[in-house]
Design an enzyme around this catalytic site. Structure first.
Site, mmCIF file in Angstrom:
data_model
loop_
_atom_site.group_PDB
_atom_site.id
_atom_site.type_symbol
_atom_site.label_atom_id
_atom_site.label_comp_id
_atom_site.label_asym_id
_atom_site.label_seq_id
_atom_site.Cartn_x
_atom_site.Cartn_y
_atom_site.Cartn_z
ATOM 1 N N SER A 124 0.708 -1.167 0.131
ATOM 2 C CA SER A 124 -0.038 -0.042 -0.011
ATOM 3 C C SER A 124 0.866 1.501 -0.185
ATOM 4 O O SER A 124 0.421 2.220 -0.595
ATOM 5 C CB SER A 124 -0.818 -0.006 1.177
ATOM 6 O OG SER A 124 -0.131 -0.268 2.325
ATOM 7 N N HIS A 126 -4.971 -3.405 -3.139
ATOM 8 C CA HIS A 126 -4.896 -2.396 -4.133
ATOM 9 C C HIS A 126 -4.684 -2.780 -5.460
ATOM 10 O O HIS A 126 -4.469 -2.226 -6.626
ATOM 11 C CB HIS A 126 -3.566 -1.690 -3.719
ATOM 12 C CG HIS A 126 -3.545 -1.106 -2.550
ATOM 13 N ND1 HIS A 126 -4.150 0.044 -2.352
ATOM 14 C CD2 HIS A 126 -3.316 -1.268 -1.089
ATOM 15 C CE1 HIS A 126 -4.099 0.822 -1.027
ATOM 16 N NE2 HIS A 126 -3.654 -0.024 -0.485
ATOM 17 N N LYS A 139 -11.591 0.877 -2.374
ATOM 18 C CA LYS A 139 -10.589 1.494 -2.953
ATOM 19 C C LYS A 139 -11.145 1.637 -4.563
ATOM 20 O O LYS A 139 -11.940 2.114 -4.842
ATOM 21 C CB LYS A 139 -9.479 0.602 -2.729
ATOM 22 C CG LYS A 139 -8.982 1.058 -1.370
ATOM 23 C CD LYS A 139 -7.772 0.278 -0.691
ATOM 24 C CE LYS A 139 -7.416 0.739 0.650
ATOM 25 N NZ LYS A 139 -6.736 -0.023 1.568
HETATM 26 C C1 LIG Z 1 -6.548 -0.262 3.066
HETATM 27 C C2 LIG Z 1 -6.353 -1.497 3.414
HETATM 28 C C3 LIG Z 1 -6.808 -2.318 4.117
HETATM 29 C C4 LIG Z 1 -8.247 -2.031 4.968
HETATM 30 O O1 LIG Z 1 -9.336 -2.010 4.052
HETATM 31 P P1 LIG Z 1 -10.538 -1.187 4.730
HETATM 32 O O2 LIG Z 1 -11.815 -1.855 3.758
HETATM 33 O O3 LIG Z 1 -10.010 0.285 4.260
HETATM 34 O O4 LIG Z 1 -10.695 -1.293 6.131
HETATM 35 C C5 LIG Z 1 -6.471 -3.744 4.228
HETATM 36 N N1 LIG Z 1 -5.282 -3.983 3.625
HETATM 37 C C6 LIG Z 1 -4.634 -3.344 2.799
HETATM 38 C C7 LIG Z 1 -3.284 -3.510 2.087
HETATM 39 C C8 LIG Z 1 -4.873 -1.851 2.626
HETATM 40 O O5 LIG Z 1 -4.397 -1.124 1.993
#
Ligand SMILES: *Cc1c(COP(=O)(O)O)cnc(C)c1O
Length: 391
Positions: free
Chosen positions: A175, A203, A235
């Site tokens: 991330s 991602h 995302k």
């Molecule tokens: C954003 C993210 C999460 C968390 O997801 P949410 O739905 O925002 O709680 C988990 N793992 C990674 C790698 C992330 O970037």
């Protein structure tokens, strides 16, 4: 009592104090913040679906049918047709036997890891894994061994010297770095050493692979190669929530054991239907992904030309490595004075001395938006030389 005030003061002095920015109106490249317009390069809305008219319409149409609240947990009376439909869609889209819908990705990681490993087991975790994976490891009470970022040969050695139940967990796309895990190699060492592999593709989902099926699909890795896939829906999918996909037996096991699935209220079902609409957009989104790749390619070429240090990433996450906390803040501030929003990412989100600007792209960015960013980065180059002089 602990001196909370002193701790906050210390953070401020170290350039680590965090504040929240208020945004008005919908998420899109041009954001309104405190009455000012800012062109943003820091959202995770990679395909521009967070404010898409067809998902908003899907949500509006769903509401009279489903009502608003989730009202109960999935195991009491909260598991709505809408959630079930979304799970079926997600399983089909990722070519997996079944899928389980969680309210957030954070909860999915916490729940999956703590359900699939426990006291006496060993979890192997990439050093740069997301905070929710780290927290899931702690919650599990298993022994945790971290391996250097992407270092499959060290992992193989660690696996060879460990007996008992072994779980390996990694981000698919990291991330804060934007690089992709060595998924093919990970899958083969896990198979060789009898370890269960879990990939968090927060991602990659929607962005990588054929039709945006994610990083596993990009490398042709099926459920046999990687049993547990986790994807998030806040995302690229533009809504909210997360899913776990894999063999039906494991999904059933999670329904029994994943505490963050069991002990929480189901998400409003209408949102699940809006997410189904966005899955259609992801599937039909080749044009969006092509445009995104062309923005990324141009940015990489031009930013390196300006003397900025990039990271080995071909995903929409394109961090500019700075190092010093104060310099990254100064750069972010200078960009904001030019109408741009690019967040400074500092420890503990990234390791000490690796503060960076996390530039992210969306298919909703125009070529003109990128021109504007590059012009501002050109003007702000002088700040890079202040690395040793600031404070
Ligand atoms: C954003 C993210 C999460 C968390 O997801 P949410 O739905 O925002 O709680 C988990 N793992 C990674 C790698 C992330 O970037």
């Amino acid at each position: 009592m602990r001196d909370f005030f002193a701790e906050l003061e210390q953070r401020k002095q170290a350039g680590l104090y965090r504040t929240r920015r208020r945004i008005s109106g919908p998420q899109k490249p041009v954001l309104t913040s405190n009455g000012k317009q800012l062109l943003s390069f820091c959202s995770n809305d990679y395909l521009g679906l967070a404010n898409h008219p067809s998902s908003i319409e899907a949500l509006r149409n769903a509401l009279p049918e489903t009502g608003l609240g989730g009202a109960a947990s999935h195991l009491i009376c909260g598991h709505h047709d809408a959630h079930h439909l979304l799970e079926e869609r997600l399983a089909a889209f990722t070519s997996r036997s079944s899928a389980l819908f969680f309210s957030t990705g954070y909860m999915a990681n916490m729940g999956v890891i703590s359900a699939l490993a426990g006291r006496g087991d060993t979890i192997f975790s990439d050093r740069l894994n997301h905070a929710s994976i780290i927290d899931g490891c702690v919650l599990s009470r298993a022994k945790v061994r971290r391996y250097a970022h992407g270092d499959v040969s060290t992992l193989a050695t660690m696996l060879a010297e460990t007996s008992g139940h072994k779980l390996v967990v990694t981000d698919g796309v990291f991330s804060m770095d934007g690089d992709v895990a060595p998924l093919v190699e990970l899958s083969s060492v896990c198979r060789e050493h009898g370890a269960l592999l879990v990939v968090d593709d927060a991602h990659g989902f929607g962005v990588l692979g054929p039709h945006g099926q994610g990083s596993l699909a990009e490398f042709g890795l099926s459920e046999e190669n990687v049993p547990i896939l986790i994807g998030t829906l806040g995302k690229a999918a533009g809504t909210s929530g997360a899913f776990v996909a894999g063999p039906a037996l494991l999904m059933d096991y999670l329904v029994q054991k994943a505490r963050t699935y069991i002990y929480t209220t189901a998400m409003p079902p209408a949102l699940a239907l809006a997410t189904c609409a966005n899955l259609d957009l992801i599937e039909q989104g080749d044009e969006r992904r092509t445009h995104l790749q062309s923005l990324i390619g141009r940015f990489r070429k031009e930013a390196v030309g300006l003397g900025y240090e990039l990271m080995p990433s071909y995903t929409p996450i394109q961090p500019i490595m700075i190092g010093d906390n104060h310099v990254v803040l100064a750069l972010s501030q200078a960009l904001e004075e030019r109408g741009l929003l690019v967040t400074a990412i500092r420890p503990p989100t990234v390791p000490e001395g690796e503060a960076r600007l996390r530039v992210t792209f969306s298919a909703d960015h125009s070529c003109g938006d990128l021109d504007y960013l590059m012009q501002a980065l050109w003007e702000c180059r002088y700040l890079l030389d202040s690395r040793s002089t600031v404070l």
